[in-house]
Design an enzyme around this catalytic site. Structure first.
Site, mmCIF file in Angstrom:
data_model
loop_
_atom_site.group_PDB
_atom_site.id
_atom_site.type_symbol
_atom_site.label_atom_id
_atom_site.label_comp_id
_atom_site.label_asym_id
_atom_site.label_seq_id
_atom_site.Cartn_x
_atom_site.Cartn_y
_atom_site.Cartn_z
ATOM 1 N N ARG A 51 0.686 -1.442 -0.026
ATOM 2 C CA ARG A 51 0.171 0.342 -0.311
ATOM 3 C C ARG A 51 1.320 1.746 0.108
ATOM 4 O O ARG A 51 0.218 2.278 -1.122
ATOM 5 C CB ARG A 51 -1.894 0.369 1.631
ATOM 6 C CG ARG A 51 -2.360 -0.701 1.407
ATOM 7 C CD ARG A 51 -2.780 -1.094 2.322
ATOM 8 N NE ARG A 51 -1.618 -2.664 2.786
ATOM 9 C CZ ARG A 51 -1.855 -3.738 2.303
ATOM 10 N NH1 ARG A 51 -2.963 -3.636 1.582
ATOM 11 N NH2 ARG A 51 -0.888 -4.463 2.695
ATOM 12 N N LYS A 80 25.805 -3.231 -0.970
ATOM 13 C CA LYS A 80 27.145 -3.791 -1.329
ATOM 14 C C LYS A 80 27.587 -2.851 0.129
ATOM 15 O O LYS A 80 29.140 -2.856 -0.030
ATOM 16 C CB LYS A 80 27.689 -2.995 -2.832
ATOM 17 C CG LYS A 80 27.036 -3.513 -4.036
ATOM 18 C CD LYS A 80 27.537 -2.572 -5.205
ATOM 19 C CE LYS A 80 26.664 -3.180 -6.160
ATOM 20 N NZ LYS A 80 26.455 -1.887 -7.158
#
Ligand code: CP
Length: 303
Positions: A51, A80
């Site tokens: 939502r 990363k």
């Protein structure tokens, strides 16, 4: 208002103005469909959402703007090891406004220091969810006609439920609001919230059963027991079905009761309740887009 991190970042007058704008958008959508032409919204979701993310994206598209972003941290350079601060500083070079969800409490606040564009907290861990609160306030105003003089029961996981925490904080600002907290002891609201309610003389009671208070409530705010916040699966399994709202449990409820839920639901509201005219949770879903449109306009200072 430059960012929206906590519902208390905005005044009651600003909330009233956002509700007025959302109601105007509902009545006159065509007036707004070019307002954000050439503006971009970035949705940075480090945690799952249906939502909140999609209503933000639909809101910006309905304002004539564009959207970019990611829906899981694994598809961003966070995987990363990039910091939130560097991520939002980067995204601030491409977008005019950022809506961000993160599992760590305080991450959107930290992001707001380095983004260079407005940041909206789209939910941070078990802490806050201010745009769900705006959605809830719009829904209460439209369904009950008022934000004052209400008795509201919060039911379920009140410990981890960030939508509950934000809405309670918002309601402390309105007159004659009475709060009933319905939860198992292990899932009761954090102590800091009880301290705030006491210090502001907000009337609240705690109970373990919804049946004992059902007939008194103007609003019943159901919540999901949040598996993702538990450290122990056995505790989650033991507590997950503590409250299940069924048509039978609503027999003593007011004809004007407003049944709310921020969704997603698991088992806590039987699907049989969905056809009850007092079920307002899918109206909340719709209202979420309109209030987020109003918020984007306000933060981008679009007239
Ligand atoms: N209410 C809410 O935050 O739903 P999502 O998790 O689907 O965004």
């Amino acid at each position: 208002m430059k960012n929206l991190i906590d519902i208390l970042d905005i005044t009651t007058e600003e909330i009233d103005a956002l509700i007025d704008t959302a109601n105007d958008i509902i009545e006159n959508p065509g007036k707004y469909n070019e307002k954000c032409r050439h503006k971009k919204l970035a949705t940075l979701f480090f945690e799952p959402s249906t939502r909140t993310r999609l209503s933000f994206e639909a809101a910006m598209l309905d304002l004539g703007g564009s959207v970019l972003g990611f829906s899981e941290s694994n598809s961003s350079s966070a995987s990363k090891g990039e910091s939130v601060s560097d991520t939002v500083r980067t995204v601030g070079c491409y977008a005019d406004i950022i809506a961000m969800r993160h599992p760590k409490e305080g991450a959107p606040l930290a992001a707001s220091f380095s983004a260079g564009v407005p940041v909206i907290n789209a939910g941070d861990g078990g802490h806050n969810h201010p745009t769900q609160t705006l959605t809830d306030l719009l829904t209460i105003k439209r369904e009950c006609g008022r934000l004052s003089d209400i008795k509201i029961g919060f039911c379920g996981d009140l410990k981890f439920g960030r939508t509950v925490h934000s809405l309670i904080m918002a309601l402390t600002r309105y007159e004659n609001v009475e709060i009933v907290l319905i939860s198992p002891e292990e899932l009761c609201i954090p102590q800091y919230l009880k301290d705030i309610l006491r210090s502001q003389n907000i009337k609240f009671t705690e109970t373990r059963t919804m049946e004992s208070v059902m007939s008194e409530l103007d609003i019943l705010y159901m919540t999901r027991v949040q598996r993702e916040r538990f450290f122990n699966e056995a505790d989650y399994i033991r507590l997950r079905d503590t409250y299940i709202l069924t048509p039978e449990k609503l027999e003593d409820a007011k004809k004007t009761l407003c049944i709310m839920h921020p969704l997603p639901r698991v088992n806590e509201i039987s699907t049989e309740v969905d056809v009850d005219p007092r079920a307002c949770y899918f109206k909340q879903v719709k209202n979420g887009k309109f209030i987020r449109m109003a918020l984007i306009l306000k933060l981008l200072e679009v007239k």
